[in-house]
Design a protein around this motif. Structure first.
Motif, PDB file in Angstrom:
ATOM      1  N   ASN A   1       0.848  -1.190   0.000  1.00  0.00           N
ATOM      2  CA  ASN A   1       0.000   0.000   0.000  1.00  0.00           C
ATOM      3  C   ASN A   1       0.884   1.240   0.000  1.00  0.00           C
ATOM      4  OD1 ASN A   1      -2.089   1.795   0.154  1.00  0.00           O
ATOM      5  ND2 ASN A   1      -2.784   1.188   2.191  1.00  0.00           N
ATOM      6  N   VAL A   2       1.175   1.751  -1.186  1.00  0.00           N
ATOM      7  CA  VAL A   2       2.081   2.886  -1.361  1.00  0.00           C
ATOM      8  C   VAL A   2       1.375   3.968  -2.162  1.00  0.00           C
ATOM      9  CG1 VAL A   2       4.237   3.681  -2.411  1.00  0.00           C
ATOM     10  CG2 VAL A   2       4.142   1.446  -1.281  1.00  0.00           C
ATOM     11  N   VAL A   3       1.491   5.216  -1.718  1.00  0.00           N
ATOM     12  CA  VAL A   3       0.889   6.327  -2.449  1.00  0.00           C
ATOM     13  C   VAL A   3       1.869   7.492  -2.478  1.00  0.00           C
ATOM     14  CG1 VAL A   3      -0.239   7.305  -0.416  1.00  0.00           C
ATOM     15  CG2 VAL A   3      -1.160   7.791  -2.680  1.00  0.00           C
ATOM     16  N   ALA A   4       1.860   8.251  -3.576  1.00  0.00           N
ATOM     17  CA  ALA A   4       2.778   9.373  -3.720  1.00  0.00           C
ATOM     18  C   ALA A   4       2.021  10.624  -4.159  1.00  0.00           C
ATOM     19  CB  ALA A   4       3.871   9.045  -4.736  1.00  0.00           C
ATOM     20  N   ARG A   5       2.391  11.763  -3.601  1.00  0.00           N
ATOM     21  CA  ARG A   5       1.827  13.035  -4.061  1.00  0.00           C
ATOM     22  C   ARG A   5       2.704  13.553  -5.200  1.00  0.00           C
ATOM     23  NH1 ARG A   5       1.293  18.451  -0.413  1.00  0.00           N
ATOM     24  NH2 ARG A   5       3.559  18.289  -0.456  1.00  0.00           N
ATOM     25  N   ILE A   6       2.058  13.893  -6.322  1.00  0.00           N
ATOM     26  CA  ILE A   6       2.779  14.364  -7.498  1.00  0.00           C
ATOM     27  C   ILE A   6       2.164  15.674  -7.976  1.00  0.00           C
ATOM     28  CG2 ILE A   6       3.462  13.812  -9.868  1.00  0.00           C
ATOM     29  CD1 ILE A   6       4.753  12.020  -7.811  1.00  0.00           C
ATOM     30  N   TYR A   7       3.012  16.669  -8.233  1.00  0.00           N
ATOM     31  CA  TYR A   7       2.518  17.952  -8.729  1.00  0.00           C
ATOM     32  C   TYR A   7       2.317  17.932 -10.237  1.00  0.00           C
ATOM     33  CZ  TYR A   7       3.456  19.936  -4.140  1.00  0.00           C
ATOM     34  OH  TYR A   7       3.430  20.196  -2.787  1.00  0.00           O
TER      35      TYR A   7
END
Length: 221
Positions: free
Chosen positions: A94-100
């Motif tokens: 369960n991995v999540v990343a914030r990306i602009y």
């Protein structure tokens, strides 16, 4: 569960507080020790100064027993590198990343890393609040790719099977509001007078779907 968070900015600190309030164990990583001031004084999780994709730092944060990892620093590259290390090296599922950058977000979504495309989502949300328009959408996913819209149905759709509307528009119905209550559609659902119908669409489908719904069904008398 144990969650490792990279980045102790406004998002990371808020996420850390929320997770600890729910009873989860949390480790927060940030290169700047001053960033931990955003956390409450009684914060019970770990606060680790270091680079969030450094294996030694991640190990100290308990990544080997982590159930989830969130990369929410201010840098796209750092977030993606950290997310990939957490998933590919340490096996965190369960991995999540914030990306602009929304373009990058789409690429990493295809690689199986869920992302939150911050700028596009926020801009879209602001636009809908400032200029909702007559057919405003009611929801949009975090990647800004899928929206939920209310369909303005032609009166001749009343009495028609919902499946016929879905076939005509080429999209799925998320739910109906009937007599003031939300209703999940079934294969036997028939559109009734006064139904509010909400459909899931992508941006390229929104206009033709609205147009089809606003027209009488083909062959209707």
């Amino acid at each position: 569960m144990h969650v490792v968070i990279m980045g102790c900015g406004r998002v990371g600190s808020t996420l850390a507080r929320g997770l600890t309030e729910r009873g989860h164990s949390v480790a927060v990583i940030d290169q700047n020790p001053e960033a931990f001031r955003r956390l409450d004084r009684d914060f019970e999780g770990q606060m680790i100064t270091g680079v969030g994709f450094d294996r030694t730092v991640l190990t100290e944060a308990g990544i080997s027993r982590a159930d989830a990892f969130a990369a929410v620093s201010s840098g796209d590259n750092s977030n993606i590198i950290a997310a990939r290390v957490a998933r590919e090296t340490f096996g965190v599922t369960n991995v999540v990343a914030r990306i602009y950058d929304s373009g990058r977000a789409a690429v990493y979504e295809r690689l199986g890393i869920p992302t939150v495309a911050t700028v596009r989502w926020a801009a879209g949300r602001l636009m809908r609040l400032l200029d909702p328009g007559p057919d405003s959408e009611v929801w949009r996913d975090s990647t800004s790719a899928v929206a939920m819209i209310e369909l303005n149905l032609h009166q001749d759709w009343t009495g028609q099977p919902l499946e016929r509307l879905e076939k005509a528009t080429g999209v799925r119905t998320a739910y109906l509001i009937r007599f003031g209550l939300g209703v999940l559609p079934t294969p036997s659902t028939v559109i009734q007078d006064g139904d509010q119908v909400f459909a899931l669409v992508t941006d390229d489908l929104a206009t033709p779907v609205r147009r089809t719904a606003a027209e009488a069904p083909e062959g209707a008398q």
